[in-house]
Design a protein around this motif. Sequence first.
Motif, PDB file in Angstrom:
ATOM      1  N   PHE A 234      -0.471 -11.079   4.526  1.00  0.00           N
ATOM      2  CA  PHE A 234      -1.404 -10.417   5.443  1.00  0.00           C
ATOM      3  C   PHE A 234      -1.812 -11.293   6.624  1.00  0.00           C
ATOM      4  N   ASP A 235      -1.323 -12.522   6.628  1.00  0.00           N
ATOM      5  CA  ASP A 235      -1.452 -13.339   7.831  1.00  0.00           C
ATOM      6  C   ASP A 235      -0.490 -12.860   8.910  1.00  0.00           C
ATOM      7  N   HIS A 236       0.499 -12.040   8.528  1.00  0.00           N
ATOM      8  CA  HIS A 236       1.563 -11.609   9.433  1.00  0.00           C
ATOM      9  C   HIS A 236       1.651 -10.097   9.590  1.00  0.00           C
ATOM     10  N   VAL A 237       1.312  -9.351   8.534  1.00  0.00           N
ATOM     11  CA  VAL A 237       1.440  -7.895   8.539  1.00  0.00           C
ATOM     12  C   VAL A 237       0.107  -7.275   8.124  1.00  0.00           C
ATOM     13  N   PRO A 238      -0.482  -6.414   8.957  1.00  0.00           N
ATOM     14  CA  PRO A 238      -1.746  -5.763   8.574  1.00  0.00           C
ATOM     15  C   PRO A 238      -1.582  -4.904   7.317  1.00  0.00           C
ATOM     16  N   ARG A 239      -2.652  -4.774   6.554  1.00  0.00           N
ATOM     17  CA  ARG A 239      -2.586  -4.067   5.275  1.00  0.00           C
ATOM     18  C   ARG A 239      -2.146  -2.610   5.409  1.00  0.00           C
ATOM     19  N   GLU A 240      -2.455  -1.975   6.550  1.00  0.00           N
ATOM     20  CA  GLU A 240      -2.095  -0.568   6.700  1.00  0.00           C
ATOM     21  C   GLU A 240      -0.590  -0.341   6.817  1.00  0.00           C
ATOM     22  N   PHE A 241       0.194  -1.425   6.906  1.00  0.00           N
ATOM     23  CA  PHE A 241       1.647  -1.307   6.976  1.00  0.00           C
ATOM     24  C   PHE A 241       2.324  -1.847   5.717  1.00  0.00           C
ATOM     25  N   VAL A 242       1.538  -2.042   4.670  1.00  0.00           N
ATOM     26  CA  VAL A 242       2.036  -2.624   3.425  1.00  0.00           C
ATOM     27  C   VAL A 242       1.743  -1.652   2.284  1.00  0.00           C
ATOM     28  N   PRO A 243       2.711  -1.411   1.375  1.00  0.00           N
ATOM     29  CA  PRO A 243       2.461  -0.477   0.266  1.00  0.00           C
ATOM     30  C   PRO A 243       1.337  -0.960  -0.641  1.00  0.00           C
ATOM     31  N   ASN A 244       0.719   0.008  -1.314  1.00  0.00           N
ATOM     32  CA  ASN A 244      -0.440  -0.276  -2.163  1.00  0.00           C
ATOM     33  C   ASN A 244      -0.160  -1.341  -3.217  1.00  0.00           C
ATOM     34  N   GLU A 245       1.041  -1.293  -3.807  1.00  0.00           N
ATOM     35  CA  GLU A 245       1.370  -2.218  -4.895  1.00  0.00           C
ATOM     36  C   GLU A 245       1.327  -3.676  -4.448  1.00  0.00           C
ATOM     37  N   LEU A 246       1.486  -3.901  -3.158  1.00  0.00           N
ATOM     38  CA  LEU A 246       1.467  -5.266  -2.628  1.00  0.00           C
ATOM     39  C   LEU A 246       0.123  -5.614  -2.002  1.00  0.00           C
ATOM     40  N   GLY A 251       0.142   3.467   1.225  1.00  0.00           N
ATOM     41  CA  GLY A 251       0.542   4.458   0.240  1.00  0.00           C
ATOM     42  C   GLY A 251       1.343   3.791  -0.851  1.00  0.00           C
ATOM     43  N   THR A 252       1.579   4.492  -1.941  1.00  0.00           N
ATOM     44  CA  THR A 252       2.349   3.904  -3.039  1.00  0.00           C
ATOM     45  C   THR A 252       3.831   3.870  -2.686  1.00  0.00           C
ATOM     46  N   SER A 253       4.544   2.955  -3.310  1.00  0.00           N
ATOM     47  CA  SER A 253       5.981   2.869  -3.078  1.00  0.00           C
ATOM     48  C   SER A 253       6.681   4.168  -3.457  1.00  0.00           C
ATOM     49  N   GLU A 254       6.234   4.777  -4.542  1.00  0.00           N
ATOM     50  CA  GLU A 254       6.846   6.034  -4.981  1.00  0.00           C
ATOM     51  C   GLU A 254       6.683   7.121  -3.920  1.00  0.00           C
ATOM     52  N   GLU A 255       5.471   7.254  -3.358  1.00  0.00           N
ATOM     53  CA  GLU A 255       5.227   8.254  -2.315  1.00  0.00           C
ATOM     54  C   GLU A 255       6.070   7.978  -1.075  1.00  0.00           C
ATOM     55  N   LEU A 256       6.089   6.734  -0.659  1.00  0.00           N
ATOM     56  CA  LEU A 256       6.803   6.359   0.561  1.00  0.00           C
ATOM     57  C   LEU A 256       8.316   6.504   0.374  1.00  0.00           C
ATOM     58  N   PHE A 257       8.794   6.190  -0.822  1.00  0.00           N
ATOM     59  CA  PHE A 257      10.219   6.303  -1.079  1.00  0.00           C
ATOM     60  C   PHE A 257      10.646   7.764  -1.143  1.00  0.00           C
ATOM     61  N   GLU A 258       9.847   8.611  -1.772  1.00  0.00           N
ATOM     62  CA  GLU A 258      10.165  10.037  -1.815  1.00  0.00           C
ATOM     63  C   GLU A 258      10.176  10.633  -0.413  1.00  0.00           C
ATOM     64  N   LEU A 259       9.282  10.163   0.438  1.00  0.00           N
ATOM     65  CA  LEU A 259       9.264  10.605   1.825  1.00  0.00           C
ATOM     66  C   LEU A 259      10.553  10.211   2.527  1.00  0.00           C
ATOM     67  N   SER A 260      11.012   8.995   2.276  1.00  0.00           N
ATOM     68  CA  SER A 260      12.272   8.529   2.861  1.00  0.00           C
ATOM     69  C   SER A 260      13.453   9.373   2.374  1.00  0.00           C
ATOM     70  N   LEU A 261      13.490   9.662   1.069  1.00  0.00           N
ATOM     71  CA  LEU A 261      14.579  10.471   0.519  1.00  0.00           C
ATOM     72  C   LEU A 261      14.573  11.880   1.112  1.00  0.00           C
ATOM     73  N   ALA A 262      13.382  12.457   1.264  1.00  0.00           N
ATOM     74  CA  ALA A 262      13.278  13.799   1.841  1.00  0.00           C
ATOM     75  C   ALA A 262      13.743  13.803   3.295  1.00  0.00           C
ATOM     76  N   THR A 263      13.436  12.743   4.024  1.00  0.00           N
ATOM     77  CA  THR A 263      13.855  12.649   5.424  1.00  0.00           C
ATOM     78  C   THR A 263      15.366  12.532   5.522  1.00  0.00           C
TER      79      THR A 263
END
Length: 300
Positions: A234-246, A251-263
């Motif tokens: 987080f010294d380099h990337v703001p939290r709003e651009f990082v998945p919840n698990e990290l 958003g969660t990785s599962e949500e973001l990944f499903e969005l990618s698959l749908a796209t």
Amino acid sequence: MEADPYRPTRSQIEFVRQQLGTSEEALKSDVTALREWLRDQPHLPTDGMDDDRLERLHIIYKCKIERTKKALDAYFSLKNAFPELLLNRDPHDSNIRQSTETVMFYGIPQLTPDGFRVTTIVFMPPTKEIDVAAICKHVIIATETMLALDYALGNILIVDLKHLAMSHILAFGSSLARKTVSIYTTIYNRSVKRIHLVNAPALVDKLVAVVKVLMPAKLVKRILIHRAGKDTLFDHVPREFVPNELGGTAGTSEELFELSLATMAGIREWLVRQDEMVSDESRRPRRQPGFSLLRKLDVD
């Protein structure tokens, strides 16, 4: 989430253009010139890339006409050399879907304020033999999807190594993985601002050793290692651009990944049709050497 969440806003498009010192009028002129150049190449399909994708490819290459021409040649020609990776790219293929049990690869929908796309790779606990070909093809399909929709200055890559195993390292040191990296840097030569390896275990040194062989030296120098339990990311990337698990809030990785698959599924028909858009090397002018991965473009 909204449809086509990766599509940029008008203000983001204008910002990217300003950073590259170009404009809508200049880009239209360049796209016209590239279209005319394509028509003059007897070995390349003239309608294999629409104007929007052509503009985005030109953006990737910093609006440099000659570099974009080389990328276009490679885009159609390398399908002959590597059909196992660049043809039959159906996101509904069962092998590709199953590959998601090994690695998740997705982009964060919003762009960073400086116009970069944060892309995340998550290694999953290996439960069976890793299908390297399916994973590599999945990455290429995801990249092709970004070319269809995205408008960014480059990528910031976050790699979650929490479940990194030796089987991952062996798989990604394979010849297919090497080909994929070469294809990526030859065709989709998108600027990578930084590569963040997070939750880095002791095995990370072996992974970096493999990466040094796979990637250009400029990219290797952009790797930052963040040990497990540290929040230095987080010294380099703001939290709003990082998945919840990290520890982020994107958003969660599962949500973001499903969005990618749908796209990706949203451009499936186009992807399948691209098998017909291949260079005819028998018609290549003699003055032009055949394209090989030894003729790589520079990495920005």
